[in-house]
Design a protein around this motif. Structure first.
Motif, PDB file in Angstrom:
ATOM      1  N   PHE A 156       1.147  -1.530  -0.129  1.00  0.00           N
ATOM      2  CA  PHE A 156       0.019  -0.574   0.142  1.00  0.00           C
ATOM      3  C   PHE A 156       0.925   1.507   0.325  1.00  0.00           C
ATOM      4  O   PHE A 156       0.633   2.358   0.606  1.00  0.00           O
ATOM      5  CB  PHE A 156      -0.661   0.213   1.531  1.00  0.00           C
ATOM      6  CG  PHE A 156      -1.862  -0.731   0.723  1.00  0.00           C
ATOM      7  CD1 PHE A 156      -3.441  -0.343   0.497  1.00  0.00           C
ATOM      8  CD2 PHE A 156      -1.645  -2.293   1.593  1.00  0.00           C
ATOM      9  CE1 PHE A 156      -4.541  -1.270   0.665  1.00  0.00           C
ATOM     10  CE2 PHE A 156      -3.242  -3.183   0.988  1.00  0.00           C
ATOM     11  CZ  PHE A 156      -4.422  -2.425   1.210  1.00  0.00           C
ATOM     12  N   ALA A 157       1.927   1.673  -0.397  1.00  0.00           N
ATOM     13  CA  ALA A 157       3.225   2.118  -0.552  1.00  0.00           C
ATOM     14  C   ALA A 157       3.053   3.204  -1.274  1.00  0.00           C
ATOM     15  O   ALA A 157       2.104   2.835  -2.469  1.00  0.00           O
ATOM     16  CB  ALA A 157       4.201   1.541  -0.784  1.00  0.00           C
ATOM     17  N   LEU A 158       2.652   4.236  -1.158  1.00  0.00           N
ATOM     18  CA  LEU A 158       3.005   5.299  -2.376  1.00  0.00           C
ATOM     19  C   LEU A 158       3.623   5.069  -3.933  1.00  0.00           C
ATOM     20  O   LEU A 158       4.234   5.050  -3.131  1.00  0.00           O
ATOM     21  CB  LEU A 158       3.378   7.046  -1.902  1.00  0.00           C
ATOM     22  CG  LEU A 158       2.318   7.066  -0.304  1.00  0.00           C
ATOM     23  CD1 LEU A 158       2.351   8.629  -0.405  1.00  0.00           C
ATOM     24  CD2 LEU A 158       0.950   7.382  -1.012  1.00  0.00           C
ATOM     25  N   ARG A 159       2.860   5.339  -5.031  1.00  0.00           N
ATOM     26  CA  ARG A 159       3.536   4.604  -6.073  1.00  0.00           C
ATOM     27  C   ARG A 159       3.023   5.294  -6.717  1.00  0.00           C
ATOM     28  O   ARG A 159       4.362   5.774  -7.729  1.00  0.00           O
ATOM     29  CB  ARG A 159       2.914   3.101  -6.687  1.00  0.00           C
ATOM     30  CG  ARG A 159       3.762   2.100  -5.549  1.00  0.00           C
ATOM     31  CD  ARG A 159       3.097   1.256  -5.410  1.00  0.00           C
ATOM     32  NE  ARG A 159       2.962   0.691  -6.774  1.00  0.00           N
ATOM     33  CZ  ARG A 159       2.104   0.167  -7.580  1.00  0.00           C
ATOM     34  NH1 ARG A 159       1.114  -0.785  -6.978  1.00  0.00           N
ATOM     35  NH2 ARG A 159       2.408  -0.653  -9.176  1.00  0.00           N
ATOM     36  N   THR A 181      -0.223   9.195  -4.470  1.00  0.00           N
ATOM     37  CA  THR A 181      -0.928   7.945  -3.980  1.00  0.00           C
ATOM     38  C   THR A 181      -0.297   6.478  -3.981  1.00  0.00           C
ATOM     39  O   THR A 181       0.491   6.018  -4.065  1.00  0.00           O
ATOM     40  CB  THR A 181      -2.702   7.927  -4.837  1.00  0.00           C
ATOM     41  OG1 THR A 181      -2.202   7.038  -6.276  1.00  0.00           O
ATOM     42  CG2 THR A 181      -2.879   9.246  -4.742  1.00  0.00           C
ATOM     43  N   ASN A 182      -1.037   5.577  -3.489  1.00  0.00           N
ATOM     44  CA  ASN A 182      -0.681   3.704  -3.743  1.00  0.00           C
ATOM     45  C   ASN A 182      -1.718   3.433  -4.949  1.00  0.00           C
ATOM     46  O   ASN A 182      -2.685   4.369  -5.585  1.00  0.00           O
ATOM     47  CB  ASN A 182      -1.457   2.849  -2.196  1.00  0.00           C
ATOM     48  CG  ASN A 182      -2.938   3.415  -1.509  1.00  0.00           C
ATOM     49  OD1 ASN A 182      -3.693   3.102  -2.818  1.00  0.00           O
ATOM     50  ND2 ASN A 182      -3.193   3.239  -0.657  1.00  0.00           N
ATOM     51  N   TRP A 224      -7.520   4.427  -6.263  1.00  0.00           N
ATOM     52  CA  TRP A 224      -6.418   4.916  -4.970  1.00  0.00           C
ATOM     53  C   TRP A 224      -7.643   3.832  -4.306  1.00  0.00           C
ATOM     54  O   TRP A 224      -8.479   3.361  -3.927  1.00  0.00           O
ATOM     55  CB  TRP A 224      -5.407   5.160  -4.854  1.00  0.00           C
ATOM     56  CG  TRP A 224      -6.050   6.969  -4.090  1.00  0.00           C
ATOM     57  CD1 TRP A 224      -6.051   6.383  -2.780  1.00  0.00           C
ATOM     58  CD2 TRP A 224      -6.528   7.518  -4.978  1.00  0.00           C
ATOM     59  NE1 TRP A 224      -6.671   8.044  -2.047  1.00  0.00           N
ATOM     60  CE2 TRP A 224      -6.503   8.777  -3.312  1.00  0.00           C
ATOM     61  CE3 TRP A 224      -6.746   8.361  -5.699  1.00  0.00           C
ATOM     62  CZ2 TRP A 224      -7.440  10.299  -3.729  1.00  0.00           C
ATOM     63  CZ3 TRP A 224      -7.152   9.778  -6.342  1.00  0.00           C
ATOM     64  CH2 TRP A 224      -7.568  10.114  -5.427  1.00  0.00           C
ATOM     65  N   TRP A 228      -6.586   2.700   3.558  1.00  0.00           N
ATOM     66  CA  TRP A 228      -5.403   2.720   3.979  1.00  0.00           C
ATOM     67  C   TRP A 228      -4.199   3.971   4.425  1.00  0.00           C
ATOM     68  O   TRP A 228      -5.041   5.169   4.507  1.00  0.00           O
ATOM     69  CB  TRP A 228      -4.046   2.132   3.333  1.00  0.00           C
ATOM     70  CG  TRP A 228      -2.820   1.872   3.368  1.00  0.00           C
ATOM     71  CD1 TRP A 228      -1.856   2.734   3.392  1.00  0.00           C
ATOM     72  CD2 TRP A 228      -2.732   0.209   4.017  1.00  0.00           C
ATOM     73  NE1 TRP A 228      -0.789   2.267   3.982  1.00  0.00           N
ATOM     74  CE2 TRP A 228      -0.548   0.845   4.602  1.00  0.00           C
ATOM     75  CE3 TRP A 228      -2.594  -0.259   5.079  1.00  0.00           C
ATOM     76  CZ2 TRP A 228       0.119   0.310   5.718  1.00  0.00           C
ATOM     77  CZ3 TRP A 228      -2.426  -1.123   5.377  1.00  0.00           C
ATOM     78  CH2 TRP A 228      -0.944  -1.312   5.676  1.00  0.00           C
TER      79      TRP A 228
END
Length: 263
Positions: A156-159, A181-182, A224, A228
């Motif tokens: 769920f990390a920001l991508r 956002t993820n 997204w 989370w």
């Protein structure tokens, strides 16, 4: 705005699930309930997505707003006039039968909902739009799917960035045109429905934020997963807080003016 002493009810759309690969269940992620309870300030209520168990009319009466959650199964392509292919993945036809008419009813009534991932796609399909079954196969598009390995924090990390329309509802709500956002989805919007306004895009052009044009109520939806870390994330918290305000207003008997939240 004065708040109703009773917490308004947010119906959380569940997904069909098998516990231990054999016991059927209607499941909802804990993070969805936490975001509704702790950020939106509402009572989370898990809805079994099965039209033999619930009706749209009952849900509209019992719930003040709805969270259209993400989920692994996809909207069946027959719902937007296309043939099923292996690229479309798995489906949940019972959920389709509940959520699509529910979305249309909420738009007509002005009853608030927040769409997330599959829910974002459901809003587009319910309003006459279509979907790409696998956006990573399109020329120039990135792979937006959830990473196959790693911890939940890593998945769920920001991508990637999402850029919003200047002066649009997401820009006004979040106070900025660019956020991080993820990204955990395989499908994406191909053709927006006639009343769907795309208000945010990933760098590769994938639609990431939308609202329904001229809808009287809250219809903001995102591709997204803002649930989370919703209490702490600078993008998720104001989104769920604004949704909560709309739900509280509906529960208090306030009915938004035509188009107030949609432009």
């Amino acid at each position: 705005m004065s708040r109703n002493p009773r917490r308004p009810v947010v119906g959380i759309i569940s997904n069909s699930h098998l516990i231990n690969d054999e016991y059927p269940a209607h499941a909802g992620g804990t993070m969805n309930s936490c975001a509704v309870a702790h950020v939106a300030g509402c009572l989370p209520l898990l809805i079994p997505s099965d039209p033999s168990l619930v009706t749209v009319e009952e849900l509209l009466e019992v719930c003040d707003g709805f969270l259209l959650t993400g989920g692994r199964p996809n909207v069946h392509p027959s719902e937007y006039g296309e043939e099923e292919t292996p690229a479309h993945g798995s489906f949940d036809r019972l959920r389709d039968a509940v959520t699509l008419p529910l979305i249309r009813a909420c738009v007509a009534r002005g009853q608030p909902f927040l769409g997330v991932c599959r829910g974002f796609q459901e809003v587009n399909v319910a309003m006459g739009g279509t979907l790409h079954p696998e956006i990573r196969e399109l020329p120039g598009r990135d792979n937006h799917r959830m990473p196959p390995h790693g911890t939940l924090e890593e998945k769920f990390a920001l991508r990637h960035k999402v850029t919003f329309t200047e002066g649009g509802p997401f820009h006004r709500l979040l106070g900025t045109r660019e956020v991080m956002t993820n990204s955990l989805h395989g499908q994406g919007i191909k053709t927006p429905g006639p009343r769907i306004v795309i208000d945010g895009w990933a760098p590769d052009g994938t639609p990431e934020a939308l609202f329904v044009r001229d809808a009287p109520g809250f219809t903001l939806s995102v591709q997204w997963h803002p649930e989370w870390n919703a209490a702490n994330d600078p993008v998720s918290r104001p989104l769920f807080a604004a949704f909560g305000e709309a739900v509280h207003a509906w529960a208090a008997g306030e009915r938004p003016a035509e188009g107030r939240l949609s432009a």
